[in-house]
Design an enzyme around this catalytic site. Structure first.
Site, PDB file in Angstrom:
ATOM      1  CG  HIS A 188      -2.185  -0.567   1.400  1.00 31.98           C
ATOM      2  ND1 HIS A 188      -2.755  -1.337   2.336  1.00 31.98           N
ATOM      3  CD2 HIS A 188      -3.062  -0.874   0.293  1.00 31.98           C
ATOM      4  CE1 HIS A 188      -3.751  -1.720   2.126  1.00 31.98           C
ATOM      5  NE2 HIS A 188      -3.981  -1.806   0.944  1.00 31.98           N
ATOM      6  CB  CYS A 288      -2.966   0.669   8.601  1.00 30.78           C
ATOM      7  SG  CYS A 288      -1.528   0.292   7.463  1.00 30.78           S
TER       8      CYS A 288
HETATM    9  N1  ARG Z   1      -3.696  -7.127   6.715  1.00 34.55           N
HETATM   10  C1  ARG Z   1      -4.273  -5.842   5.935  1.00 34.55           C
HETATM   11  C2  ARG Z   1      -4.142  -6.133   4.443  1.00 34.55           C
HETATM   12  O1  ARG Z   1      -3.113  -6.699   4.029  1.00 34.55           O
HETATM   13  C3  ARG Z   1      -3.136  -4.824   6.322  1.00 34.55           C
HETATM   14  C4  ARG Z   1      -3.631  -3.534   6.042  1.00 34.55           C
HETATM   15  C5  ARG Z   1      -3.241  -2.261   6.413  1.00 34.55           C
HETATM   16  N2  ARG Z   1      -3.347  -1.096   6.073  1.00 34.55           N
HETATM   17  C6  ARG Z   1      -2.784  -0.141   5.434  1.00 34.55           C
HETATM   18  N3  ARG Z   1      -3.367   0.971   5.414  1.00 34.55           N
HETATM   19  N4  ARG Z   1      -1.582  -0.336   4.895  1.00 34.55           N
HETATM   20  O2  ARG Z   1      -4.575  -5.487   3.654  1.00 34.55           O
END
Ligand code: ARG
Length: 305
Positions: A188, A288
């Site tokens: 991300h 996140c």
């Molecule tokens: N386990 C989640 C995923 O892989 C973590 C998300 C983390 N969020 C973020 N904004 N990077 O989607």
């Protein structure tokens, strides 16, 4: 008596906190039971009580600095719902809910969308869920009149186009800047880049990023847009140190990102270290856990005293 004049350096910009509105989701059902990013290991146990305490401390840290935090009801069976940043994107009072890449998280889109119908969401226009794959502020980071838009692992170029149309970015004078991510650990945009100052008060836009997470073309774009960016090293990136929330002055970040915290101080920011070691096990940190809700321009707030 001789007077010494301090040299005008990058550190001279006056940082000012502006009050923010955040949406968070408590990690009541947080767990690592599947692996959709390289940080997740379903065989390593998660201490949910500890995750909750760490999350409460983050929320308290925001509130102590004058920010408003609203909370969305967590849902059983959605262990990643704690990562509220992925639930959608809210710009200029328009709220578009996410469309997730993986079926494990699919039901989070409608859950976040429904929240925009609650009394707490007053003032935000609910646009519904995205049709194209779009993981909210995980990949979409607003800085002034630029919407930095990650792609490569989650949010698709078609998702970017839909965001630009449905949030009426052009009408709001906002330009979408696609940035390709190339390292699966930084899947991300908000794991590889921090928005620190949008320049609204200081006149200086500041971001920090880990260059190696981006394609050569994206690195070039970042150098051009932000020649004075803070470049963060591999070690701080690998504790998800870039996954921060900034109010223009305070930067809430992992207490493990030491060099980055020092660099922030040099640039006039106040780092606020938080321990999110349990939530880290799902591949996320401060940002996140935090969806920023931005009201329509005419409802915008003035600096915190
Ligand atoms: N386990 C989640 C995923 O892989 C973590 C998300 C983390 N969020 C973020 N904004 N990077 O989607």
């Amino acid at each position: 008596m001789t007077q010494t004049t301090a040299p005008l350096t990058q550190t001279s910009a006056q940082r000012t906190a502006t009050p923010r509105h955040y949406l968070m989701c408590p990690p009541t059902y947080f767990d690592v039971v599947y692996a959709i990013n390289p940080w997740m290991d379903p065989s390593s146990p998660v201490d949910t009580a500890k995750a909750l305490a760490q999350w409460e401390a983050l929320r308290a840290a925001y509130e102590a600095r004058g920010h408003r935090v609203d909370v969305i009801e967590p849902e059983p069976g959605l262990p990643d719902m704690v990562y509220a940043a992925n639930g959608g994107i809210v710009v200029g009072g328009r709220a578009l809910a996410a469309r997730f890449t993986f079926p494990e998280r699919a039901a989070e889109g409608p859950a976040y969308d429904r929240w925009f119908d609650t009394p707490e969401a007053e003032g935000y226009r609910r646009l519904g869920e995205a049709v194209e794959t779009m993981e909210g502020e995980g990949d979409l980071l607003l800085i002034g009149k630029l919407l930095l838009a990650g792609t490569g692992f989650r949010t698709t170029p078609a998702g970017h186009t839909e965001v630009a149309e449905r949030l009426e970015l052009a009408e709001q004078g906002i330009e979408l800047v696609p940035l390709e991510l190339v390292d699966p650990r930084y899947y991300h945009l908000d794991t590889a880049l921090s928005v620190l100052d949008d320049g609204a008060v200081s006149g200086e836009t500041v971001v920090a990023y880990y260059p190696e997470a981006f394609s050569p073309a994206a690195q070039e774009t970042l150098r051009r847009l932000f020649p004075d960016a803070i470049l963060v090293g591999a070690e701080d990136a690998a504790v998800l140190g870039l996954n921060v929330v900034s109010d223009g002055l305070h930067v809430f970040l992992s207490d493990r990102a030491r060099d980055y915290a020092d660099a922030l101080k040099e640039r006039g920011f106040v780092p606020v270290g938080v321990d999110l070691s349990e939530i880290f096990k799902g591949g996320g940190s401060v940002k996140c856990c935090t969806l920023e809700l931005r009201p329509a321009a005419d409802d915008a707030a003035s600096p915190l005293a």
